[in-house]
Design a protein around this motif. Structure first.
Motif, PDB file in Angstrom:
ATOM      1  N   ASP A 200     -16.765  -4.969   8.457  1.00  0.00           N
ATOM      2  CA  ASP A 200     -15.507  -5.641   8.145  1.00  0.00           C
ATOM      3  C   ASP A 200     -14.766  -4.938   7.016  1.00  0.00           C
ATOM      4  N   VAL A 201     -15.482  -4.424   6.016  1.00  0.00           N
ATOM      5  CA  VAL A 201     -14.846  -3.719   4.909  1.00  0.00           C
ATOM      6  C   VAL A 201     -14.190  -2.436   5.409  1.00  0.00           C
ATOM      7  N   THR A 202     -14.896  -1.718   6.271  1.00  0.00           N
ATOM      8  CA  THR A 202     -14.353  -0.472   6.810  1.00  0.00           C
ATOM      9  C   THR A 202     -13.107  -0.741   7.639  1.00  0.00           C
ATOM     10  N   GLU A 203     -13.146  -1.775   8.467  1.00  0.00           N
ATOM     11  CA  GLU A 203     -11.992  -2.073   9.309  1.00  0.00           C
ATOM     12  C   GLU A 203     -10.782  -2.475   8.474  1.00  0.00           C
ATOM     13  N   LYS A 204     -11.007  -3.213   7.392  1.00  0.00           N
ATOM     14  CA  LYS A 204      -9.894  -3.578   6.517  1.00  0.00           C
ATOM     15  C   LYS A 204      -9.290  -2.339   5.867  1.00  0.00           C
ATOM     16  N   PHE A 205     -10.169  -1.425   5.453  1.00  0.00           N
ATOM     17  CA  PHE A 205      -9.679  -0.185   4.855  1.00  0.00           C
ATOM     18  C   PHE A 205      -8.846   0.609   5.855  1.00  0.00           C
ATOM     19  N   LEU A 206      -9.333   0.742   7.080  1.00  0.00           N
ATOM     20  CA  LEU A 206      -8.615   1.515   8.084  1.00  0.00           C
ATOM     21  C   LEU A 206      -7.315   0.851   8.497  1.00  0.00           C
ATOM     22  N   SER A 207      -7.271  -0.460   8.438  1.00  0.00           N
ATOM     23  CA  SER A 207      -6.013  -1.143   8.750  1.00  0.00           C
ATOM     24  C   SER A 207      -4.953  -0.863   7.697  1.00  0.00           C
ATOM     25  N   ARG A 208      -5.381  -0.616   6.458  1.00  0.00           N
ATOM     26  CA  ARG A 208      -4.437  -0.283   5.388  1.00  0.00           C
ATOM     27  C   ARG A 208      -4.094   1.200   5.388  1.00  0.00           C
ATOM     28  N   HIS A 209      -5.028   2.023   5.838  1.00  0.00           N
ATOM     29  CA  HIS A 209      -4.821   3.475   5.819  1.00  0.00           C
ATOM     30  C   HIS A 209      -5.168   4.052   7.193  1.00  0.00           C
ATOM     31  N   PRO A 210      -4.340   3.820   8.192  1.00  0.00           N
ATOM     32  CA  PRO A 210      -4.651   4.323   9.546  1.00  0.00           C
ATOM     33  C   PRO A 210      -4.701   5.841   9.627  1.00  0.00           C
ATOM     34  N   ASP A 211      -4.044   6.530   8.662  1.00  0.00           N
ATOM     35  CA  ASP A 211      -4.079   7.995   8.701  1.00  0.00           C
ATOM     36  C   ASP A 211      -5.448   8.542   8.324  1.00  0.00           C
ATOM     37  N   ALA A 212      -6.346   7.675   7.867  1.00  0.00           N
ATOM     38  CA  ALA A 212      -7.708   8.124   7.574  1.00  0.00           C
ATOM     39  C   ALA A 212      -8.529   8.288   8.848  1.00  0.00           C
ATOM     40  N   ILE A 213      -8.095   7.646   9.928  1.00  0.00           N
ATOM     41  CA  ILE A 213      -8.799   7.766  11.205  1.00  0.00           C
ATOM     42  C   ILE A 213      -8.698   9.214  11.685  1.00  0.00           C
ATOM     43  N   GLY A 214      -9.821   9.786  11.979  1.00  0.00           N
ATOM     44  CA  GLY A 214      -9.856  11.182  12.381  1.00  0.00           C
ATOM     45  C   GLY A 214     -10.121  12.109  11.210  1.00  0.00           C
ATOM     46  N   GLY A 215     -10.032  11.556   9.987  1.00  0.00           N
ATOM     47  CA  GLY A 215     -10.339  12.328   8.793  1.00  0.00           C
ATOM     48  C   GLY A 215     -11.752  12.036   8.335  1.00  0.00           C
ATOM     49  N   ILE A 216     -11.893  11.713   7.052  1.00  0.00           N
ATOM     50  CA  ILE A 216     -13.221  11.427   6.503  1.00  0.00           C
ATOM     51  C   ILE A 216     -13.064  10.371   5.420  1.00  0.00           C
ATOM     52  N   TYR A 217     -14.062   9.498   5.275  1.00  0.00           N
ATOM     53  CA  TYR A 217     -13.975   8.432   4.283  1.00  0.00           C
ATOM     54  C   TYR A 217     -15.350   7.817   4.070  1.00  0.00           C
ATOM     55  N   THR A 218     -15.509   7.219   2.897  1.00  0.00           N
ATOM     56  CA  THR A 218     -16.716   6.460   2.621  1.00  0.00           C
ATOM     57  C   THR A 218     -16.549   5.067   3.221  1.00  0.00           C
ATOM     58  N   PRO A 219     -17.635   4.315   3.401  1.00  0.00           N
ATOM     59  CA  PRO A 219     -17.547   3.029   4.100  1.00  0.00           C
ATOM     60  C   PRO A 219     -16.490   2.077   3.559  1.00  0.00           C
ATOM     61  N   ALA A 220     -16.393   1.954   2.247  1.00  0.00           N
ATOM     62  CA  ALA A 220     -15.427   1.030   1.664  1.00  0.00           C
ATOM     63  C   ALA A 220     -14.074   1.695   1.410  1.00  0.00           C
TER      64      ALA A 220
END
Length: 339
Positions: A200-220
């Protein structure tokens, strides 16, 4: 004298039944016919990869160990590597699909909003199948399944006498309702959740920063970068390897995050970042002192000033040769009678 030999051929019906039962034992998920209407499904590699993701995803929440790290998987999640996925996609000669090809296919599914991909450096790739409940809906709840199930079980079974109802019930539960992760994941107790990844934390983060999809990120999402940020970070690391070929891989989320901060906070373009680091990596002093995006960002102004004053970075001076006072080779070029 009768020399005839009796040959026992296997019963094809028994063989088919055996194959069917083995297939049932490993579990299954629904595959809807509507998938054939998708243009991408005509690509046999995309189709096979999608089927594998559905089959390997966790059916129930559980904690798994992958490459020595703990992962708390939710339904519809699996942890793998691109190489592992490629090994399951082979051509007719048995040659597996390359890692880069697999990553391009995953990027396509991300673009189609079918999955989320989270890569944690050296730990694995967490793949989340969006709307997984629609694929993993319990077939037993559907009227069509009940009708087929009852009619099938009313038939006499060749194994009924030996296995009995208890064996059948256990087999049914396994085949219909258990499908937990890929074959490399192992269950562990919940007390060992030292490295959990709450979806749920990851999905909330991706909803705020969709440009991170396809890139790289830590879980939170504390550290993250876009695909272009990661590409720039890898460019910098490639230059670092030229300076020191033994350096270990960096923390990619951290490096991509620094590149992103240079873009968003400092107003640098990716081209400017690559250009300045290219200059610093060839400078006799800075090349051994600027070995990361973080250091590049801290010394940006100083490097920019020096670059403007010295467009071509000075190289390290070669060591002076020891002067030989007895060497008279220089005299050979003088006109005769000079000495």
């Amino acid at each position: 004298m009768n020399t005839a030999e009796i040959l026992n051929f296997p019963d094809r019906q028994d063989q088919f039944r055996s194959n069917r039962m083995e297939n049932q034992k490993t579990g299954y998920i629904p595959l809807y016919r509507s998938i054939k209407k998708k243009l991408w499904a005509k690509d046999v590699y995309l189709r096979a990869l999608w089927d594998n993701l559905l089959l390997d995803a966790a059916r129930q929440p559980y904690t798994a160990v992958f490459k020595g790290n703990s992962w708390k998987l939710q339904p519809g999640q699996l942890v793998v590597t691109s190489d592992d996925l490629g090994l399951a996609l082979c051509d007719r000669k048995g040659i597996p699909t390359g890692r880069h090809a697999v990553e391009r296919m995953l990027a396509f599914f991300v673009k189609e909003k079918m999955i989320l991909v989270q890569t944690v450096h050296r730990k694995g790739t967490l793949i989340t199948i969006l709307n997984y409940a629609e694929y993993a809906e319990k077939i037993g709840n559907l009227p069509e399944h009940n009708t087929a199930h009852i009619s099938e079980h009313n038939k006499p079974s060749d194994d009924a006498a030996s296995e009995g109802d208890a064996a059948h019930n256990g087999e049914h539960n396994t085949a219909h309702h258990e499908q937990e992760g890929n074959n490399k994941n192992k269950k562990i107790s919940s007390s060992e959740n030292s490295d959990e990844f709450p979806n749920d934390v990851t999905e909330k983060f991706l909803s705020r920063h969709p440009d991170a999809i396809g890139g790289i990120y830590t879980p939170a999402g504390k550290l993250w970068g876009t695909a272009d940020d990661l590409k720039t970070a890898k460019f910098i690391f490639g230059r670092v390897l030229i300076i020191n070929s033994t350096v270990k891989d960096p923390n990619w989320p951290d490096w991509a995050n620094e590149v992103r901060l240079m873009r968003e906070i400092d107003g640098r373009t990716l081209s400017e970042i690559c250009s300045l680091y290219d200059w610093a990596s060839r400078h006799y002093f800075w090349k051994s002192n600027i070995l990361s995006p973080d250091k590049l960002r801290k010394q940006w102004n100083t490097l920019t000033i020096q670059k403007s004053q010295q467009p071509n970075p000075p190289q390290a001076r070669p060591a002076k040769a020891e002067l030989d006072w007895y060497n008279r080779d220089w005299a050979d070029s003088l006109p005769p009678g000079t000495l």
